[in-house]
Scaffold this active site. Structure first.
Site, PDB file in Angstrom:
ATOM      1  N   HIS A 169     -21.597 -27.892  35.408  1.00 21.30           N
ATOM      2  CA  HIS A 169     -21.151 -28.062  34.387  1.00 21.30           C
ATOM      3  C   HIS A 169     -20.435 -29.459  34.381  1.00 21.30           C
ATOM      4  O   HIS A 169     -20.112 -30.497  33.644  1.00 21.30           O
ATOM      5  CB  HIS A 169     -20.434 -27.299  33.386  1.00 21.30           C
ATOM      6  CG  HIS A 169     -21.079 -26.182  32.911  1.00 21.30           C
ATOM      7  ND1 HIS A 169     -20.142 -24.933  32.572  1.00 21.30           N
ATOM      8  CD2 HIS A 169     -22.312 -25.842  32.983  1.00 21.30           C
ATOM      9  CE1 HIS A 169     -21.427 -23.833  32.042  1.00 21.30           C
ATOM     10  NE2 HIS A 169     -21.913 -24.689  32.240  1.00 21.30           N
ATOM     11  N   ASP A 196     -22.284 -23.587  37.087  1.00 22.75           N
ATOM     12  CA  ASP A 196     -21.103 -23.562  36.469  1.00 22.75           C
ATOM     13  C   ASP A 196     -20.859 -24.610  37.057  1.00 22.75           C
ATOM     14  O   ASP A 196     -21.361 -26.038  37.575  1.00 22.75           O
ATOM     15  CB  ASP A 196     -20.160 -22.711  36.375  1.00 22.75           C
ATOM     16  CG  ASP A 196     -19.188 -23.190  35.253  1.00 22.75           C
ATOM     17  OD1 ASP A 196     -18.644 -24.235  34.575  1.00 22.75           O
ATOM     18  OD2 ASP A 196     -19.018 -21.849  34.796  1.00 22.75           O
TER      19      ASP A 196
END
Length: 506
Positions: A328, A294
């Site tokens: 991300h 992430d």
């Protein structure tokens, strides 16, 4: 080298030193490897070559004078602190063959006076959650692996609030029951976790990644390291991997240093952010290498609690010499930012193949402000969008509602988030896929103080058009430059890129 170079000590314990080679202008690697030597009593104790702007030395002796010499730098003279006790976990029953050494580790910690070293020797040591105490140095030398057990039944639960009524555990910005982390520190001062060993959170071995947004047996997933209301927390030298959820989560902490770490989680592991300082102040993140599932670094300040409590702010965060791969985002602020996030500096970092470089995300209902954020002297390679600012982020169950996503001006109140003074400068963005910058403010609270200057940009030839962030109605972009909406008088100058692609959306 610049005359401003210096050896900056970041972590010093009785048996370990981590330093930053500051002022070289290097990012995550030095331009040229440098020789170094460690001298004590006129003799060379250690020597070698350093290739990165951070260096961790272990094998030091308590209470000894040392001199660290690095090519091109003035010598650093230091004395290792005294050690009140040296506690080997094997002396308290820890066994490599044990299914769970949590009780042995707890017994060892219970005997530790302030200033003690808890020694985890080379080998693989399986354990459930361990609770740390003030003044403790947890030393995992090279070859030591602290391995989390996979059985969820071995994990105690941290209640949302402690017996004193204060927040004890949180999930995505609000108090919530969570499983205790492999290493947990609450109300602890001067805790150091360091060495060249490994902490493995056991994410792949248990069922943690099967329920990323749920609860099981009434609790949320654990972190690998969780610290709440701690001061002078220092973590250096280690590899921390395979996390059940967020990897390192300091909450309501002050004066923390995270240096010369490797944070490594599989790319498909859900919500395994690398380092999430939340409602914390005076944080240094130096020379950390991230590859996660992430966000690499996610800086947060909580959400407004159901009872209306506004969390404490996060401020004075410095990120230097880090490598951020995949993920991300490289450095992300929000979306939990109700307590406000201010005074963040990101410098001399490298971001490779992250979806975004610097990302700021919030939405109506969050309140707080994000202000005085500066990213400079970095390289981004293969990122989707170098700077993404999104005031209509569609998080939470109502995230796609008209109240959050409508672009018409809404009434301004205490829950209206504000964004100001965002600077992106002296940075090279190579092989950008979607846009150099996509900045979306609220109609009722436009972003002010946006500056983008002295940038060099090239675009990835194989890029495929996609939206630059998570909000309804965004255009799919390919090779876009700078697009702003609801931004007051942005300063854009010194941009070197193939075409004139700077515009304000209608």
């Amino acid at each position: 080298m610049s005359c401003d170079v210096e050896i900056n000590p970041l972590v010093l314990t009785s048996r370990l030193l981590t330093v930053e080679l500051a002022g070289t202008g290097a990012r995550d690697r030095l331009d040229v490897p440098l020789r170094w030597r460690l001298v004590s009593s006129g003799a060379i104790a250690q020597d070698g070559v350093v290739e990165r702007p951070v260096l961790t030395l272990e094998g030091l002796v308590p209470g000894i004078d040392y001199t660290l010499a690095v090519e091109g730098f003035n010598d650093l003279e230091f004395v290792t602190p005294p050690e009140s006790a040296f506690i080997d976990i094997r002396d308290h029953g820890a066994l490599e063959t044990a299914a769970d050494n949590a009780e042995a580790l707890a017994a060892a910690i219970a005997t530790a006076p302030e200033g003690a070293t808890l020694y985890v020797p080379p080998g693989v040591w399986r354990t459930g959650p361990v609770f740390l105490r003030s003044g403790l140095f947890v030393h995992l030398p090279e070859g030591a692996v602290l391995m989390a057990v996979s059985d969820r039944g071995a994990y105690g639960v941290l209640e949302a609030f402690g017996e004193d009524g204060r927040q004890q555990a949180s999930w995505e910005g609000v108090p919530a029951k969570c499983y205790a982390s492999v290493l947990t520190a609450i109300d602890a001062d001067s805790v150091t976790i360091a060495g060249k060993g490994v902490i493995d959170g056991g994410g792949a071995e248990g069922d943690w990644w099967e329920w990323p947004k749920e609860t099981r047996d009434g609790a949320r997933r654990p972190r690998t390291i969780f610290a709440n209301r701690c001061t002078q927390l220092k973590i250096s030298g280690l590899t921390i991997r395979n996390s059940p959820s967020w990897t390192i989560h300091p909450l309501d902490c002050a004066g923390a240093v995270f240096a010369d770490l490797v944070v490594d989680n599989p790319p498909d592991s859900p919500n395994t952010d690398g380092l999430n300082p939340e409602s914390s102040t005076d944080i240094e993140i130096v020379g950390v290498r991230f590859s996660v599932g992430d966000d690499c670094i996610a800086i947060k300040a909580g959400k407004i609690w159901p009872d209306g409590t506004v969390p404490a702010p996060t401020r004075n965060v410095s990120v230097r010499h880090c490598l951020m791969e995949r993920g991300h985002g490289g450095v992300v602020i929000g979306s939990e930012m109700s307590g406000s996030v201010t005074d963040v500096s990101v410098a001399f970092c490298t971001m490779v193949a992250t979806d975004r470089g610097l990302r700021i995300k919030t939405r109506r209902g969050r309140g707080g402000q994000v202000a005085r954020i500066v990213l400079s002297d970095c390289v981004m390679d293969g990122v989707g969008t170098a700077l993404a600012v999104n005031s209509h982020y569609f998080c939470d169950p109502d995230g796609t509602s008209d109240a959050v996503q409508n672009r018409a001006p809404a009434p301004v109140d205490a829950t209206t988030p504000k964004i100001a003074d965002i600077v992106l400068m002296r940075t090279e963005a190579r092989n950008v896929h979607h846009a150099l910058a996509y900045v979306l403010g609220l109609a009722e609270a436009p972003i002010s103080g946006l500056t983008i200057k002295d940038m060099t940009v090239t675009y990835a030839p194989d890029a495929v058009a996609d939206v630059p962030d998570m909000a309804l109605g965004l255009p799919a972009l390919r090779h876009a430059g700078i697009i702003t909406e609801n931004v007051i008088a942005p300063i854009i100058m010194g941009i070197i890129q193939p075409t004139d692609t700077i515009k304000e959306r209608a």
